[in-house]
Design a protein around this motif. Sequence first.
Motif, PDB file in Angstrom:
ATOM      1  N   PRO A 343      40.069  54.673  37.461  1.00  0.00           N
ATOM      2  CA  PRO A 343      38.804  53.528  36.292  1.00  0.00           C
ATOM      3  C   PRO A 343      40.313  52.947  36.629  1.00  0.00           C
ATOM      4  N   GLN A 344      41.639  52.687  35.959  1.00  0.00           N
ATOM      5  CA  GLN A 344      41.974  51.053  35.729  1.00  0.00           C
ATOM      6  C   GLN A 344      41.842  50.304  36.912  1.00  0.00           C
ATOM      7  N   VAL A 345      41.539  50.827  38.393  1.00  0.00           N
ATOM      8  CA  VAL A 345      40.629  49.757  38.618  1.00  0.00           C
ATOM      9  C   VAL A 345      39.944  48.776  38.420  1.00  0.00           C
ATOM     10  N   THR A 346      39.429  48.582  37.410  1.00  0.00           N
ATOM     11  CA  THR A 346      37.944  47.667  36.713  1.00  0.00           C
ATOM     12  C   THR A 346      38.759  47.184  36.471  1.00  0.00           C
ATOM     13  N   GLU A 347      39.704  47.567  35.317  1.00  0.00           N
ATOM     14  CA  GLU A 347      40.229  46.483  34.265  1.00  0.00           C
ATOM     15  C   GLU A 347      40.956  45.682  35.071  1.00  0.00           C
ATOM     16  N   LYS A 348      41.886  46.261  35.680  1.00  0.00           N
ATOM     17  CA  LYS A 348      42.911  45.271  36.525  1.00  0.00           C
ATOM     18  C   LYS A 348      42.339  44.646  37.623  1.00  0.00           C
ATOM     19  N   LEU A 349      41.231  45.015  38.368  1.00  0.00           N
ATOM     20  CA  LEU A 349      40.571  44.153  39.817  1.00  0.00           C
ATOM     21  C   LEU A 349      39.264  43.834  39.477  1.00  0.00           C
ATOM     22  N   GLY A 350      38.516  44.042  38.437  1.00  0.00           N
ATOM     23  CA  GLY A 350      37.715  44.096  38.671  1.00  0.00           C
ATOM     24  C   GLY A 350      36.470  44.848  39.758  1.00  0.00           C
ATOM     25  N   TRP A 351      36.808  45.984  40.416  1.00  0.00           N
ATOM     26  CA  TRP A 351      35.763  46.657  41.300  1.00  0.00           C
ATOM     27  C   TRP A 351      35.551  47.782  40.601  1.00  0.00           C
ATOM     28  N   LEU A 352      34.156  48.599  40.534  1.00  0.00           N
ATOM     29  CA  LEU A 352      34.677  49.623  40.476  1.00  0.00           C
ATOM     30  C   LEU A 352      34.495  50.984  41.008  1.00  0.00           C
ATOM     31  N   PRO A 353      35.211  51.677  40.990  1.00  0.00           N
ATOM     32  CA  PRO A 353      35.434  53.436  41.820  1.00  0.00           C
ATOM     33  C   PRO A 353      34.791  53.270  43.553  1.00  0.00           C
ATOM     34  N   GLU A 354      33.870  53.439  42.432  1.00  0.00           N
ATOM     35  CA  GLU A 354      32.635  53.350  44.027  1.00  0.00           C
ATOM     36  C   GLU A 354      32.453  52.953  44.365  1.00  0.00           C
ATOM     37  N   GLU A 355      32.776  51.231  44.347  1.00  0.00           N
ATOM     38  CA  GLU A 355      32.939  50.620  45.089  1.00  0.00           C
ATOM     39  C   GLU A 355      34.219  50.192  46.317  1.00  0.00           C
ATOM     40  N   GLU A 391      54.020  45.559  50.154  1.00  0.00           N
ATOM     41  CA  GLU A 391      53.867  44.745  48.409  1.00  0.00           C
ATOM     42  C   GLU A 391      52.507  43.496  49.248  1.00  0.00           C
ATOM     43  N   TYR A 392      51.319  43.404  48.748  1.00  0.00           N
ATOM     44  CA  TYR A 392      50.679  42.482  49.080  1.00  0.00           C
ATOM     45  C   TYR A 392      49.477  42.010  48.421  1.00  0.00           C
ATOM     46  N   ARG A 393      48.612  40.619  48.397  1.00  0.00           N
ATOM     47  CA  ARG A 393      48.191  40.154  47.689  1.00  0.00           C
ATOM     48  C   ARG A 393      46.665  40.844  47.944  1.00  0.00           C
ATOM     49  N   PHE A 394      46.121  41.013  46.617  1.00  0.00           N
ATOM     50  CA  PHE A 394      44.789  41.778  46.818  1.00  0.00           C
ATOM     51  C   PHE A 394      43.464  41.025  45.992  1.00  0.00           C
ATOM     52  N   LYS A 395      42.044  40.731  45.744  1.00  0.00           N
ATOM     53  CA  LYS A 395      41.512  39.626  46.247  1.00  0.00           C
ATOM     54  C   LYS A 395      40.607  40.907  44.660  1.00  0.00           C
ATOM     55  N   THR A 396      40.555  40.288  43.360  1.00  0.00           N
ATOM     56  CA  THR A 396      39.417  40.301  42.635  1.00  0.00           C
ATOM     57  C   THR A 396      38.461  40.260  42.578  1.00  0.00           C
ATOM     58  N   LYS A 397      37.537  41.073  41.705  1.00  0.00           N
ATOM     59  CA  LYS A 397      36.268  41.156  42.104  1.00  0.00           C
ATOM     60  C   LYS A 397      36.073  39.263  41.909  1.00  0.00           C
TER      61      LYS A 397
END
Length: 503
Positions: A343-355, A391-397
């Motif tokens: 679930p930390q993915v939402t805090e870090k990247l804005g995406w929900l786990p189910e997305e 290592e790479y850059r990942f787009k947040t929501k």
Amino acid sequence: SVFYGLIKWYRPKNKIYYQLIQGLWFGAVAVAAMMLPYIYAPGMIYDGRSVVLTLAGLWGGGYATIVSVALAGAYRVYLGGSGIWAGLATILFCGLTGLFFRQLFKGKLSDIKFFRFIIIGIIAHLGMLASQLLLPENEGLEVISLLWFPVLLIFPVTFAFLAKGFQFIERYIRSEQKIREAETLYRTTLQSIGDAVISTDIEGRINQMNPVAEQLTGWKFVDAKGKRLDKIFRIINEETREEVESPYVKVIQSGSVIGLANHTLLISKNGSEIPIADSGAPIKNENGEITGVVLVFRDQTEEREYQKKIARSEAQYRELVESTDAIAWEYDVLIDKWTYVAPQVTEKLGWLPEEWTNLEFWKNNIHPDERESATNYCFACAAKGEQHSLEYRFKTKDGNYIWLRDVVAVEMQENKPVKLRGVMFDITERKNTEISLKEKNTFIQTVLDNLPIGIALNKIDEGNAFYMNRRFEEIYGWKASELKDIPSFFEKVYPDKTYREKI
């Protein structure tokens, strides 16, 4: 034929003893037949011994034939008369004829057709008629001319009918033996199987129960037999404590295999509660009609404890993983699905786990500058089953990018990757620091390269010369790549030994 069946049914285990008893019986019947003869002339008698002894050879076997032929022959010798040799020849030929066809149809006597029995009877009685040539003077031909028609008309048919009777008995006994063997196998399997088994009739009354079922229910089969299943097999829901409908009812209503719901408890005779898993199935006859129900169940106490331990362990692991800043994840290669994203993915990247649906989602959100190199490297390592990091850059929501360091482990089956598991770390701050430092170093080097004085930098502790600006190279004529260590630097830059030692 009836006594033959009785002897076969209660046959001794020793094959020779069994054939000897059969031989005694066939021989006794042959002697009995000789006691009710048709007397053609003094010393010349005709009876049913030919039929009996052919049957002895065909159905009794070698030892039975020898014994029956010996008994019948002895009695014929006792009777004496001028037809003794013809009689003995008949006894011997008929026994051997039956034995010959027994070997010819070995293992297939139960399948012989009626007309073949008639042929066997004809052959045996042709031999009997031929034996009459052993009568004194010309009596043999006279007897043959007189008796051949009734003998060949009556005796082969009589033999065929008796042989069919033997065949019927043989089939019946084999069928009964197969049934008994099947029952024994069923009973042995039922008694030795590790699961509990209870079977009922169509009315739901217990008619079979193995030792494991006795142990779990607390009922002995002798006490439970004939009782209704719901009186012996009492089950409740573990959570609601409500009584669960008997699986017998569900099977009868559906006519198919059913299973118990989870969290089912069996209440044994002494009141103890045992968690169980079970299934019920209909018992059907050859017409597809339900004649009863069989219930198979097992004690799940240890399994439940094991499941609870696993659940506790998973909860602890999940709590530990989800309490960190890192983003743990699992991806199933075979079904192309992210089976877990912390679930930390939402805090870090804005995406929900189910997305996080499939691999394309991950690829499409990697920065274009790293997308191809990162995915190719990851796929190459996964194909070889190698643990790796990238290592790479990942787009947040919201459309921004953050730097991630992804540490990946690979699960292989049959030399193919089936699952990837990993942890993503946010390294944006570190990467920004590295970029800032790189920019500063570039600026400093640019300034140094454009100064009007020559500058050389040496790492004394490492013993090498690592930088010279352009002006230094112009003044001394040496490039940094030519001066790999400090001694060579001093020798070439300061060739005068006295000055060099002073420096």
